[in-house]
Design a protein around this motif. Sequence first.
Motif, PDB file in Angstrom:
ATOM      1  N   TYR A   1       0.831  -1.208   0.000  1.00 40.03           N
ATOM      2  CA  TYR A   1       0.000   0.000   0.000  1.00 40.03           C
ATOM      3  C   TYR A   1       0.864   1.257   0.000  1.00 40.03           C
ATOM      4  O   TYR A   1       0.598   2.212  -0.731  1.00 40.03           O
ATOM      5  N   ILE A   2       1.906   1.270   0.836  1.00 42.40           N
ATOM      6  CA  ILE A   2       2.782   2.435   0.913  1.00 42.40           C
ATOM      7  C   ILE A   2       3.492   2.669  -0.408  1.00 42.40           C
ATOM      8  O   ILE A   2       3.567   3.800  -0.902  1.00 42.40           O
ATOM      9  N   LEU A   3       4.017   1.607  -0.999  1.00 42.06           N
ATOM     10  CA  LEU A   3       4.753   1.752  -2.259  1.00 42.06           C
ATOM     11  C   LEU A   3       3.864   2.256  -3.383  1.00 42.06           C
ATOM     12  O   LEU A   3       4.314   2.967  -4.271  1.00 42.06           O
ATOM     13  N   LYS A   4       2.588   1.901  -3.355  1.00 35.87           N
ATOM     14  CA  LYS A   4       1.670   2.336  -4.406  1.00 35.87           C
ATOM     15  C   LYS A   4       1.187   3.765  -4.198  1.00 35.87           C
ATOM     16  O   LYS A   4       0.838   4.456  -5.151  1.00 35.87           O
ATOM     17  N   ASN A   5       1.164   4.212  -2.958  1.00 34.82           N
ATOM     18  CA  ASN A   5       0.490   5.474  -2.666  1.00 34.82           C
ATOM     19  C   ASN A   5       1.354   6.544  -2.035  1.00 34.82           C
ATOM     20  O   ASN A   5       0.910   7.681  -1.883  1.00 34.82           O
ATOM     21  N   TRP A   6       2.583   6.217  -1.612  1.00 32.66           N
ATOM     22  CA  TRP A   6       3.390   7.230  -0.917  1.00 32.66           C
ATOM     23  C   TRP A   6       3.714   8.383  -1.843  1.00 32.66           C
ATOM     24  O   TRP A   6       3.701   9.534  -1.461  1.00 32.66           O
ATOM     25  N   ARG A   7       4.035   8.072  -3.099  1.00 45.63           N
ATOM     26  CA  ARG A   7       4.281   9.097  -4.102  1.00 45.63           C
ATOM     27  C   ARG A   7       3.727   8.614  -5.434  1.00 45.63           C
ATOM     28  O   ARG A   7       3.632   7.427  -5.682  1.00 45.63           O
ATOM     29  N   LEU A   8       3.362   9.573  -6.315  1.00 50.86           N
ATOM     30  CA  LEU A   8       2.875   9.192  -7.629  1.00 50.86           C
ATOM     31  C   LEU A   8       3.955   8.463  -8.415  1.00 50.86           C
ATOM     32  O   LEU A   8       3.686   7.569  -9.193  1.00 50.86           O
ATOM     33  N   VAL A   9       5.219   8.862  -8.198  1.00 50.12           N
ATOM     34  CA  VAL A   9       6.337   8.188  -8.833  1.00 50.12           C
ATOM     35  C   VAL A   9       6.896   7.170  -7.866  1.00 50.12           C
ATOM     36  O   VAL A   9       7.249   7.497  -6.742  1.00 50.12           O
ATOM     37  N   LYS A  10       6.977   5.917  -8.268  1.00 49.46           N
ATOM     38  CA  LYS A  10       7.449   4.869  -7.373  1.00 49.46           C
ATOM     39  C   LYS A  10       8.909   5.106  -6.991  1.00 49.46           C
ATOM     40  O   LYS A  10       9.734   5.462  -7.820  1.00 49.46           O
ATOM     41  N   VAL A  11       9.225   4.892  -5.712  1.00 52.39           N
ATOM     42  CA  VAL A  11      10.593   5.057  -5.239  1.00 52.39           C
ATOM     43  C   VAL A  11      11.296   3.725  -5.094  1.00 52.39           C
ATOM     44  O   VAL A  11      12.492   3.679  -4.870  1.00 52.39           O
ATOM     45  N   ALA A  12      10.581   2.635  -5.194  1.00 55.32           N
ATOM     46  CA  ALA A  12      11.193   1.317  -5.016  1.00 55.32           C
ATOM     47  C   ALA A  12      10.490   0.304  -5.907  1.00 55.32           C
ATOM     48  O   ALA A  12       9.293   0.104  -5.777  1.00 55.32           O
ATOM     49  N   THR A  13      11.241  -0.326  -6.796  1.00 59.65           N
ATOM     50  CA  THR A  13      10.639  -1.280  -7.700  1.00 59.65           C
ATOM     51  C   THR A  13      11.239  -2.675  -7.560  1.00 59.65           C
ATOM     52  O   THR A  13      10.525  -3.658  -7.655  1.00 59.65           O
ATOM     53  N   THR A  14      12.539  -2.764  -7.336  1.00 55.08           N
ATOM     54  CA  THR A  14      13.156  -4.073  -7.176  1.00 55.08           C
ATOM     55  C   THR A  14      13.076  -4.521  -5.723  1.00 55.08           C
ATOM     56  O   THR A  14      12.789  -3.737  -4.822  1.00 55.08           O
ATOM     57  N   LYS A  15      13.356  -5.799  -5.501  1.00 55.55           N
ATOM     58  CA  LYS A  15      13.331  -6.346  -4.147  1.00 55.55           C
ATOM     59  C   LYS A  15      14.352  -5.645  -3.262  1.00 55.55           C
ATOM     60  O   LYS A  15      14.069  -5.322  -2.094  1.00 55.55           O
ATOM     61  N   ALA A  16      15.552  -5.391  -3.796  1.00 57.50           N
ATOM     62  CA  ALA A  16      16.589  -4.718  -3.012  1.00 57.50           C
ATOM     63  C   ALA A  16      16.179  -3.297  -2.663  1.00 57.50           C
ATOM     64  O   ALA A  16      16.415  -2.828  -1.541  1.00 57.50           O
ATOM     65  N   GLN A  17      15.540  -2.588  -3.606  1.00 58.07           N
ATOM     66  CA  GLN A  17      15.100  -1.226  -3.338  1.00 58.07           C
ATOM     67  C   GLN A  17      14.003  -1.195  -2.273  1.00 58.07           C
ATOM     68  O   GLN A  17      13.958  -0.306  -1.428  1.00 58.07           O
ATOM     69  N   ARG A  18      13.107  -2.169  -2.317  1.00 59.91           N
ATOM     70  CA  ARG A  18      12.065  -2.237  -1.285  1.00 59.91           C
ATOM     71  C   ARG A  18      12.681  -2.450   0.092  1.00 59.91           C
ATOM     72  O   ARG A  18      12.260  -1.845   1.082  1.00 59.91           O
ATOM     73  N   LYS A  19      13.664  -3.323   0.154  1.00 53.93           N
ATOM     74  CA  LYS A  19      14.337  -3.591   1.429  1.00 53.93           C
ATOM     75  C   LYS A  19      14.993  -2.319   1.948  1.00 53.93           C
ATOM     76  O   LYS A  19      14.910  -2.005   3.149  1.00 53.93           O
ATOM     77  N   LEU A  20      15.625  -1.579   1.048  1.00 52.76           N
ATOM     78  CA  LEU A  20      16.235  -0.309   1.430  1.00 52.76           C
ATOM     79  C   LEU A  20      15.182   0.678   1.921  1.00 52.76           C
ATOM     80  O   LEU A  20      15.351   1.334   2.945  1.00 52.76           O
ATOM     81  N   PHE A  21      14.097   0.793   1.162  1.00 56.69           N
ATOM     82  CA  PHE A  21      13.053   1.773   1.467  1.00 56.69           C
ATOM     83  C   PHE A  21      12.517   1.611   2.880  1.00 56.69           C
ATOM     84  O   PHE A  21      12.344   2.580   3.613  1.00 56.69           O
ATOM     85  N   PHE A  22      12.271   0.362   3.280  1.00 59.40           N
ATOM     86  CA  PHE A  22      11.624   0.126   4.570  1.00 59.40           C
ATOM     87  C   PHE A  22      12.610  -0.063   5.724  1.00 59.40           C
ATOM     88  O   PHE A  22      12.184  -0.204   6.867  1.00 59.40           O
TER      89      PHE A  22
END
Length: 308
Positions: A122-143
């Motif tokens: 939910y956060i990744l879809k709605n935090w910003r109109l432009v996604k900040v994390a798309t790969t698994k590694a980026q998601r891990k970094l983001f959170f």
Amino acid sequence: MTMTTALAPRDPWSVVPSLGNLDAYIRSVQSIPMLEAEEEQALARRLRDQQDLQAASRLVLSHLRLVVSISRQYLGYGLPQGDLIQEGNVGLMKAVKRFDPDQGVRLVSYAMHWIKAEIHEYILKNWRLVKVATTKAQRKLFFNLRSLKHQFKGEADDAHVGRAALSEADIHRVAAELDVRPEDVIEMETRMAGGDVALESPTNDDGDAPMAPMAYLADEVHEPTRVIEAARRDWLASDGITHALGTLDDRSRRIVEERWLKVNDDGSGGMTLHELAADYGVSAERIRQIEVAAMKKMRKALAEVVEA
């Protein structure tokens, strides 16, 4: 006290108020006792073997407090806690549906993964109109970047704590901790924080100062690629949004505007899912579905224009 005596047998959900009154909801779910291991096992088997929805309700109810607790970890992303809780509840229900009582683990341990996964999505879809994390590694970094920054700065000296950005040593520590490249840490830190750079260095009492970026930065304002990119960003932020909204029906457009584009005089946002649900006479889940479909349609409309 067990759930058998705490909940009315005919309508167990009657003890939980609407998320529209968040404080009352939290007080209510905190008062619902957790199940004993034996009762949890018995209810899980009834659900698995007999598809007993009453058993499923009691399993979900006794773990609503877990969702509330986990949702507090994500308040820093600027999204309403009621929405985070609702998404976490979806994850909890998925966990209850898939829970196997014969695996030797408690539901609370099993459900944490599903709750966090739903909130993350939910956060990744709605935090910003432009996604900040798309790969698994980026998601891990983001959170994990925020908590690791706080942890590392807490271990540093007082001078380090006051600095806004990660030091080079911290960058390498984060990279090692999360098994990513230091370059990925720097990029995500820039995306999330947009760290500022001082163009002019402060002078000391003697008037001496080291050379600052202002002294040697090139003027790239009129560089053709940057001009095109800036024009595209400006269009997306104004006419592009208007164009995308124009592809929606009246109800979908209002929901998007109330949820993401409206700002009141006091700085607060527009209507919540539950307020819109009450206004249209449908469920909050239905409003969420309309919102997701509308955002998908808007992104497609913007992509078609950009690619044209």
